[in-house]
Design a protein around this motif. Structure first.
Motif, PDB file in Angstrom:
ATOM      1  N   ALA A  55     -14.468  -4.833  11.804  1.00 30.33           N
ATOM      2  CA  ALA A  55     -13.248  -4.061  11.542  1.00 30.33           C
ATOM      3  C   ALA A  55     -13.601  -2.669  11.059  1.00 30.33           C
ATOM      4  O   ALA A  55     -14.681  -2.430  10.499  1.00 30.33           O
ATOM      5  CB  ALA A  55     -12.367  -4.773  10.512  1.00 30.33           C
ATOM      6  N   VAL A  56     -12.657  -1.751  11.278  1.00 27.28           N
ATOM      7  CA  VAL A  56     -12.772  -0.368  10.811  1.00 27.28           C
ATOM      8  C   VAL A  56     -11.517  -0.057  10.002  1.00 27.28           C
ATOM      9  O   VAL A  56     -10.403  -0.336  10.452  1.00 27.28           O
ATOM     10  CB  VAL A  56     -12.903   0.617  11.992  1.00 27.28           C
ATOM     11  N   ARG A  57     -11.703   0.482   8.804  1.00 24.65           N
ATOM     12  CA  ARG A  57     -10.556   0.904   7.995  1.00 24.65           C
ATOM     13  C   ARG A  57     -10.348   2.401   8.195  1.00 24.65           C
ATOM     14  O   ARG A  57     -11.216   3.214   7.865  1.00 24.65           O
ATOM     15  CB  ARG A  57     -10.749   0.589   6.524  1.00 24.65           C
ATOM     16  N   SER A  58      -9.173   2.748   8.742  1.00 26.35           N
ATOM     17  CA  SER A  58      -8.867   4.136   9.090  1.00 26.35           C
ATOM     18  C   SER A  58      -7.625   4.587   8.326  1.00 26.35           C
ATOM     19  O   SER A  58      -6.750   3.766   8.011  1.00 26.35           O
ATOM     20  CB  SER A  58      -8.643   4.253  10.601  1.00 26.35           C
ATOM     21  N   ARG A  59      -7.550   5.901   8.043  1.00 30.39           N
ATOM     22  CA  ARG A  59      -6.417   6.443   7.278  1.00 30.39           C
ATOM     23  C   ARG A  59      -5.875   7.697   7.954  1.00 30.39           C
ATOM     24  O   ARG A  59      -6.645   8.530   8.453  1.00 30.39           O
ATOM     25  CB  ARG A  59      -6.843   6.805   5.858  1.00 30.39           C
ATOM     26  N   LEU A  60      -4.551   7.808   7.933  1.00 28.18           N
ATOM     27  CA  LEU A  60      -3.883   8.981   8.486  1.00 28.18           C
ATOM     28  C   LEU A  60      -3.038   9.612   7.382  1.00 28.18           C
ATOM     29  O   LEU A  60      -2.209   8.942   6.753  1.00 28.18           O
ATOM     30  CB  LEU A  60      -2.998   8.590   9.673  1.00 28.18           C
ATOM     31  N   ASP A  61      -3.261  10.916   7.123  1.00 26.26           N
ATOM     32  CA  ASP A  61      -2.507  11.665   6.120  1.00 26.26           C
ATOM     33  C   ASP A  61      -1.488  12.552   6.825  1.00 26.26           C
ATOM     34  O   ASP A  61      -1.830  13.263   7.783  1.00 26.26           O
ATOM     35  CB  ASP A  61      -3.441  12.527   5.274  1.00 26.26           C
ATOM     36  N   VAL A  62      -0.255  12.538   6.318  1.00 24.90           N
ATOM     37  CA  VAL A  62       0.821  13.350   6.878  1.00 24.90           C
ATOM     38  C   VAL A  62       1.474  14.121   5.736  1.00 24.90           C
ATOM     39  O   VAL A  62       1.788  13.534   4.688  1.00 24.90           O
ATOM     40  CB  VAL A  62       1.874  12.483   7.610  1.00 24.90           C
ATOM     41  N   ALA A  63       1.662  15.434   5.923  1.00 25.21           N
ATOM     42  CA  ALA A  63       2.317  16.268   4.920  1.00 25.21           C
ATOM     43  C   ALA A  63       3.426  17.071   5.578  1.00 25.21           C
ATOM     44  O   ALA A  63       3.253  17.605   6.689  1.00 25.21           O
ATOM     45  CB  ALA A  63       1.311  17.195   4.249  1.00 25.21           C
ATOM     46  N   LEU A 121      -1.288   6.634   5.097  1.00 21.66           N
ATOM     47  CA  LEU A 121      -1.259   5.250   5.581  1.00 21.66           C
ATOM     48  C   LEU A 121      -2.674   4.837   5.962  1.00 21.66           C
ATOM     49  O   LEU A 121      -3.331   5.509   6.771  1.00 21.66           O
ATOM     50  CB  LEU A 121      -0.327   5.138   6.798  1.00 21.66           C
ATOM     51  N   ALA A 122      -3.164   3.742   5.373  1.00 21.22           N
ATOM     52  CA  ALA A 122      -4.510   3.234   5.670  1.00 21.22           C
ATOM     53  C   ALA A 122      -4.396   1.777   6.118  1.00 21.22           C
ATOM     54  O   ALA A 122      -3.683   0.979   5.498  1.00 21.22           O
ATOM     55  CB  ALA A 122      -5.406   3.340   4.443  1.00 21.22           C
ATOM     56  N   CYS A 123      -5.087   1.443   7.198  1.00 23.22           N
ATOM     57  CA  CYS A 123      -5.055   0.088   7.749  1.00 23.22           C
ATOM     58  C   CYS A 123      -6.446  -0.301   8.237  1.00 23.22           C
ATOM     59  O   CYS A 123      -7.267   0.566   8.561  1.00 23.22           O
ATOM     60  CB  CYS A 123      -4.076  -0.016   8.921  1.00 23.22           C
ATOM     61  N   SER A 124      -6.665  -1.626   8.317  1.00 25.19           N
ATOM     62  CA  SER A 124      -7.905  -2.156   8.895  1.00 25.19           C
ATOM     63  C   SER A 124      -7.617  -2.603  10.329  1.00 25.19           C
ATOM     64  O   SER A 124      -6.667  -3.360  10.575  1.00 25.19           O
ATOM     65  CB  SER A 124      -8.431  -3.332   8.069  1.00 25.19           C
TER      66      SER A 124
END
Length: 802
Positions: free
Chosen positions: A573-581, A596-599
């Motif tokens: 698995a890879v844990r990835s995060r997306l930041d939105v402003a 938002l961060a998910c595996s």
């Protein structure tokens, strides 16, 4: 700093004094030929009673003539330095020296008022042939005299300044037997003065049981400047004559002290140059430097203390060089105002203590310099930092301002607004919450204040066309520097822009491959711009990833998009995060921030039946400086087959690149590790603020012995399939293992290998050069012969038709 007036009680220890209260804020120390008295911040001014009956004002002139100096820091702490051979100490055979000082609060001159008393007795032996002491306001030289029966000049005063002069005069009077001091000749002017004239000119001269003492202000008329090894030095050179009937003898005494021009400054370092060979003090060039010590405030420091403070002392052929960092422990900063601009200076008082011996004269010299150094004024313009939060409604919002940075001697008195002037107490009563905040090391301070947007001192302007309201605060800080009460001010204008509309909401979730971010702007026109990761949402970006609704829009972005960041990597698995402003386009302030961060399940390692492996390494957020193309397997020679700025792809066989193998029951486990080579990891950590490490373990497992059952049906074919003969080069290697673990194998030099009948043999057959992952090795026939001819007889079959 204005010179503060001090009155000191100087009395012999043997004098009976009234009982006085003791306090813990006075501390006296014997530091070689200097007595140091430390006074905690207890008094602004003090008087001191002399002899229990008279008050002597220890003026700058008297302090210089009698061997005293003072210093004060901005917090009111005081230090007194007294030469052991000062005018008021009791000298016992040039071995013991006692000094008593008593302090009284100013204005309280009644005998019943409390007096604070401190006394110190110091032992100092043996004396060197010559002792030179350079203090901030005087220079002193004490030389050993060998003349017999010299009439001693008394130093113990019994009254005020007049009585003190009379005491010195009586020591010069003729006596029936022994030598008397008659004249002092100053060089190079050749001016001749008698003892009384020397005293009236501000010098001090005295002889004790074994020594002649001469003291002079630095700027006295008979001193002169001399350049020594490029360093300007102040010189006092004298010859004192003693007479006895028909005999006249002379004692020479010379003092040399550095001037402020001996110091060089940079914004970071103070450098003090002291000549190693002080020419006026030497009769020849042949000498040996026996000791070199550095200290602060007359007290020696050991090497550990100097290292902890980053002090350094370098002895060269020509100089002794002292380097002190600006702001180092042992000194202090002082605030100043020039043209209503804020400046600071740094002051420290280093000490150099030298001991040398001249090889021709065989006379040793002790040389001590107490050398106060103050840097030139350094501009430190204060700044107002605006920490105002802009994500609240105007009714709850407030300005959060911080003014600084200042030294501890600066205080905030008042604040001027366009309509009123308020003291600090009035500001706090109004709810402005003015606070003084200090740095962790308690050396600097700032002033913090909170002003509600709703207060009348805040000016408001609504811009309906932009949907915002601007809040403006104009103020003038009124400050003062203590203890001089030097006033100054600092003006500031701060603005804040708040949206008049309800901020949008942001939500999100993840599926197996994508992020889904939904922005709901609630029946209003979008008044913001969107920052996805580090990229603005433009028209091209929106066409590819954005889906619009009536009052919202949704951004669907793959987890592997460059706009997302990888937080961590696991085997599956890879844990990835997306930041939105969401940003205000007018001032670029953040309206809303969402993360938002998910595996995501992802196969990073693949294992093939022909003994090859593939592995994918990804760049993670915790290693921002990592270049994936520099990653390697356990063998640094095995780099990635493909790489870019985010990924590295590896393809290798299980018996290469440092892959290890172990057996667990009926399973063979192959393991390797992806990381940076050691030298690159050291280089990466050297260029980043924190230590970074990248390690990714990859593994494959194979069943060693397995039986598979297959079911199949046959049917007639029109054309039987056949395998077309191909051409190519395949390399096959066969090795004999030493046991069933297959960890070690026999080498060429081991053959012939002897085995007993029916003892198992463990062979490994390997296809070594195929790069095609679809090529598999199948053993069809395997047999053994007595010699190297594979077709010879007899023949023992091991594998027949697979």
């Amino acid at each position: 700093m204005p010179y503060r007036l001090f009155c000191l009680l100087m009395a012999a220890v043997g004098i009976q004094a009234q009982q006085t209260p003791s306090i813990n804020d006075l501390n006296a120390e014997c530091l070689g030929n200097v007595i140091r008295l430390s006074v905690a911040p207890l008094f602004d001014e003090v008087d001191t009673v002399f002899n229990d009956t008279q008050i002597i004002n220890l003026t700058p002139g008297l302090a210089t003539q009698c061997g005293f100096s003072f210093k004060f820091d901005p917090m009111g702490n005081a230090m007194f330095f007294a030469s052991l051979q000062n005018c008021f100490s009791q000298n016992m055979d040039d071995k013991m020296f006692s000094l008593v000082m008593q302090f009284r609060l100013p204005g309280n001159h009644m005998t019943e008022d409390p007096v604070y008393r401190v006394g110190k007795t110091c032992s100092y032996t043996p004396w060197t042939s010559r002792e030179i002491l350079c203090d901030r306001n005087y220079m002193e030289v004490s030389v050993r005299r060998t003349l017999p029966d010299i009439q001693t000049i008394p130093k113990q005063p019994t009254g005020g300044p007049k009585a003190r002069s009379g005491n010195f005069r009586r020591g010069a009077e003729a006596v029936a037997s022994g030598y008397k001091m008659t004249a002092v000749v100053f060089s190079p002017s050749k001016n001749v003065m008698n003892v009384d004239e020397v005293q009236r000119k501000g010098y001090a001269i005295a002889n004790t049981l074994t020594r002649l003492v001469l003291r002079s202000p630095h700027n006295a008329e008979e001193t002169y400047l001399q350049n020594v090894a490029g360093v300007p030095m102040r010189v006092l050179s004298t010859s004192t004559f003693f007479e006895q009937k028909w005999l006249v003898t002379r004692v020479d005494a010379t003092a040399v002290c550095p001037t402020p021009e001996a110091v060089a400054f940079t914004p970071e370092v103070i450098t003090w140059y002291m000549p190693k060979h002080i020419d006026p003090l030497f009769s020849s060039d042949a000498f040996t430097m026996l000791e070199v010590y550095m200290g602060i405030d007359a007290k020696r420091l050991d090497t550990e203390e100097m290292a902890a403070r980053n002090y350094s002392v370098l002895v060269t052929e020509a100089h002794i060089i002292v380097e002190i960092p600006v702001g180092a422990v042992g000194g202090y900063f002082k605030s100043h105002i020039q043209d209503d601009q804020y400046f600071v200076t740094y002051t420290i008082e280093p000490m150099l203590e030298l001991l040398w011996i001249e090889e021709v004269a065989h006379e040793n010299t002790s040389y001590k310099v107490l050398f106060p150094i103050t840097t030139p004024p350094m501009a430190r313009p204060p700044q107002v930092r605006n920490y105002t939060p802009l994500d609240t409604v105007p009714e709850q919002a407030l300005f959060v301002l911080e003014l600084g940075t200042f030294n501890l001697d600066v205080e905030l008195l008042n604040i001027t607004f366009p309509t009123m002037v308020l003291t600090v107490a009035e500001c706090n009563a109004r709810g402005f919450n003015v606070q003084e905040q200090r740095s962790p090391d308690n050396t600097l301070k700032t002033f913090r204040m909170e002003v509600p947007f709703s207060d009348p001192v805040v000016f408001k302007e609504r811009r309906a066309e932009q949907g915002v309201t601007t809040f403006t605060l104009q103020l003038i800080y009124g400050l003062v520097i203590f203890p001089e009460y030097a006033p100054f001010s600092h003006s500031a204008v701060v603005d804040a822009v708040l949206l008049d509309i309800v901020p949008p909401s942001v939500t999100g979730y993840c599926d197996q491959e994508n992020f889904h971010i939904t922005v709901d702007y609630r029946n209003q026109e979008p008044f913001f711009v969107v920052l996805v990761g580090k990229r603005l949402l433009n028209h091209e970006f929106a066409q590819q990833y954005l889906t619009e609704g009536d009052t919202d829009f949704t951004i669907t972005l793959p987890f592997s998009s460059p706009d997302a960041v990888f937080e961590s990597v696991h085997s599956s698995a890879v844990r990835s995060r997306l930041d939105v402003a969401l940003l205000n386009p007018y001032n670029n302030m953040t309206i809303k921030y969402f993360s938002l961060a998910c595996s995501f399940l992802k196969t990073l390692t693949e294992c093939f039946s022909n003994g090859t492996m593939t592995a994918l390494a990804v760049k993670v957020e915790s290693a921002p400086g990592l270049n994936p193309g520099q990653l390697t397997l356990s063998d640094p020679a095995c780099g990635p087959t493909y790489s870019d700025d985010r990924f590295a792809y590896f393809h290798f066989t299980v018996n290469s690149c440092g892959t290890t193998r172990k057996f667990i029951n009926n399973v063979m486990l192959y393991e390797n590790e992806i990381s940076l080579p050691d030298e690159l990891e050291v280089k990466l950590n050297a260029t980043t603020s924190s230590e970074q490490e990248y390690q990714l373990k990859v593994s494959c497992s194979y069943v060693a012995n397995i039986t598979r059952t297959l079911a199949f049906l046959t049917r007639p074919r029109d054309n039987e399939p056949f395998a077309e003969t191909g051409t190519g080069r395949l390399m096959v290697r066969m090795r004999l293992a030493q046991d069933a673990s297959y960890n070690t194998f026999h080498q060429e030099e081991d053959y012939p290998v002897v085995r007993y009948l029916r003892q198992p043999l463990h062979f490994e057959v390997e296809l070594t050069t195929s790069s095609d992952p679809k090529v598999a090795l199948v053993l069809d026939h395997c047999w053994a012969t007595l010699n190297e001819d594979r077709d010879s007889r007899p023949r023992w079959n091991l594998i027949i038709n697979g």
